[in-house]
Every structure is written in C-alpha cells, then in structure tokens.
Design a protein around this motif. Structure first.
Motif, short mmCIF file in Angstrom:
data_model
loop_
_atom_site.label_atom_id
_atom_site.label_comp_id
_atom_site.label_asym_id
_atom_site.label_seq_id
_atom_site.Cartn_x
_atom_site.Cartn_y
_atom_site.Cartn_z
N ARG A 104 -0.53 3.45 -5.78
CA ARG A 104 -0.62 2.05 -6.22
C ARG A 104 0.08 1.11 -5.24
O ARG A 104 0.54 0.04 -5.61
N SER A 105 0.15 1.49 -3.99
CA SER A 105 0.88 0.69 -3.00
C SER A 105 0.06 -0.49 -2.49
O SER A 105 0.61 -1.41 -1.91
N GLY A 106 -1.24 -0.45 -2.69
CA GLY A 106 -2.10 -1.49 -2.15
C GLY A 106 -2.56 -1.21 -0.73
O GLY A 106 -3.29 -2.01 -0.14
N LEU A 107 -2.16 -0.07 -0.18
CA LEU A 107 -2.58 0.29 1.17
C LEU A 107 -4.01 0.82 1.14
O LEU A 107 -4.40 1.52 0.21
N GLN A 108 -4.75 0.48 2.18
CA GLN A 108 -6.12 0.97 2.26
C GLN A 108 -6.14 2.47 2.52
O GLN A 108 -5.19 3.04 3.06
N ARG A 159 3.37 -4.40 9.86
CA ARG A 159 1.91 -4.62 9.80
C ARG A 159 1.31 -4.13 8.48
O ARG A 159 0.15 -4.42 8.18
N LEU A 160 2.09 -3.41 7.69
CA LEU A 160 1.57 -2.93 6.40
C LEU A 160 1.45 -4.09 5.42
O LEU A 160 2.37 -4.90 5.30
N PRO A 161 0.33 -4.17 4.72
CA PRO A 161 0.23 -5.20 3.68
C PRO A 161 1.28 -4.93 2.60
O PRO A 161 1.46 -3.79 2.20
N ASN A 162 1.95 -5.96 2.17
CA ASN A 162 2.97 -5.84 1.12
C ASN A 162 4.10 -4.89 1.48
O ASN A 162 4.71 -4.28 0.60
N ALA A 163 4.40 -4.76 2.76
CA ALA A 163 5.40 -3.79 3.21
C ALA A 163 6.72 -3.91 2.47
O ALA A 163 7.30 -2.89 2.08
N SER A 164 7.18 -5.11 2.25
CA SER A 164 8.49 -5.29 1.64
C SER A 164 8.53 -4.95 0.16
O SER A 164 9.60 -4.73 -0.40
N GLY A 165 7.37 -4.88 -0.49
CA GLY A 165 7.35 -4.62 -1.92
C GLY A 165 6.96 -3.21 -2.33
O GLY A 165 7.00 -2.88 -3.51
N ILE A 166 6.61 -2.37 -1.38
CA ILE A 166 6.15 -1.02 -1.70
C ILE A 166 7.34 -0.11 -1.96
O ILE A 166 8.30 -0.07 -1.19
N THR A 167 7.26 0.63 -3.05
CA THR A 167 8.31 1.60 -3.38
C THR A 167 7.78 3.02 -3.22
O THR A 167 6.57 3.24 -3.09
N ILE A 168 8.69 3.96 -3.26
CA ILE A 168 8.29 5.37 -3.21
C ILE A 168 7.39 5.70 -4.39
O ILE A 168 6.38 6.39 -4.26
N ARG A 169 7.73 5.17 -5.55
CA ARG A 169 6.91 5.40 -6.75
C ARG A 169 5.48 4.89 -6.54
O ARG A 169 4.51 5.56 -6.91
#
Length: 88
Positions: free
Chosen positions: A58-62, A42-52
């Motif tokens: 800068r993950s794009g999460l609200q 359910r996370l936006p951009n879940a597959s593209g988020i890195t630990i960095r």
C-alpha cells in the motif's frame, strides 16, 4: 533473477521477526533505512511510506516490473547489475 513473489514471503517473515525483536517498528518511515540513497527522493510519496505500507503493498509505488524504463534497463543485456542499480 526474477522469482515472482517467492521472495516477498521471506522478506516479510524476516521483517516481522525484526519487529518482534525490537530492531525496527512497522510504522517507521522507510526514510530511516533508505533516505540516504541517491534515488530515494525520486520515489513518489517517499517521506510518507512506512515499512508497514511496503509489507501491505500500500505504498503507492508502481509495480516496477511493468515499467518500460525498468524493462529496458533489465533486458538491456547488462550482466554487471547490482541490486542497488535495479532499485535506483
């Protein structure tokens, strides 16, 4: 207990130490660590988020603290909330 941004410093220092020790890489996708959770997809951009991304905000999460659903859940008077419940 909400503690503003105090915990971010400790988490970041721990993650950087784990990176130095070779236990994780900053550019690893977070799916390596959280992908099996019910709520992960359910996370936006879940597959593209890195630990960095998470460390650099800068993950794009609200910002969950300002989301109405989180506020309703948190302030709903429940005392049995586990950290996993709040993340979901």
């Amino acid at each position: 207990m909400l503690a503003a941004s105090i915990g971010k410093t400790f988490v970041a220092a721990t993650v950087l130490q784990m990176s130095d020790e070779g236990k994780l890489k900053l550019d690893d996708p977070i799916s390596d660590w959280l992908g099996d959770k019910d709520w992960f997809d359910r996370l936006p951009n879940a597959s593209g988020i890195t630990i960095r991304h998470l460390l650099q905000h800068r993950s794009g999460l609200q910002d969950h603290v300002h989301m109405q659903a989180f506020s309703d859940f948190w302030l709903g008077g429940r005392e049995d909330l586990a950290p996993e419940d709040l993340i979901a």
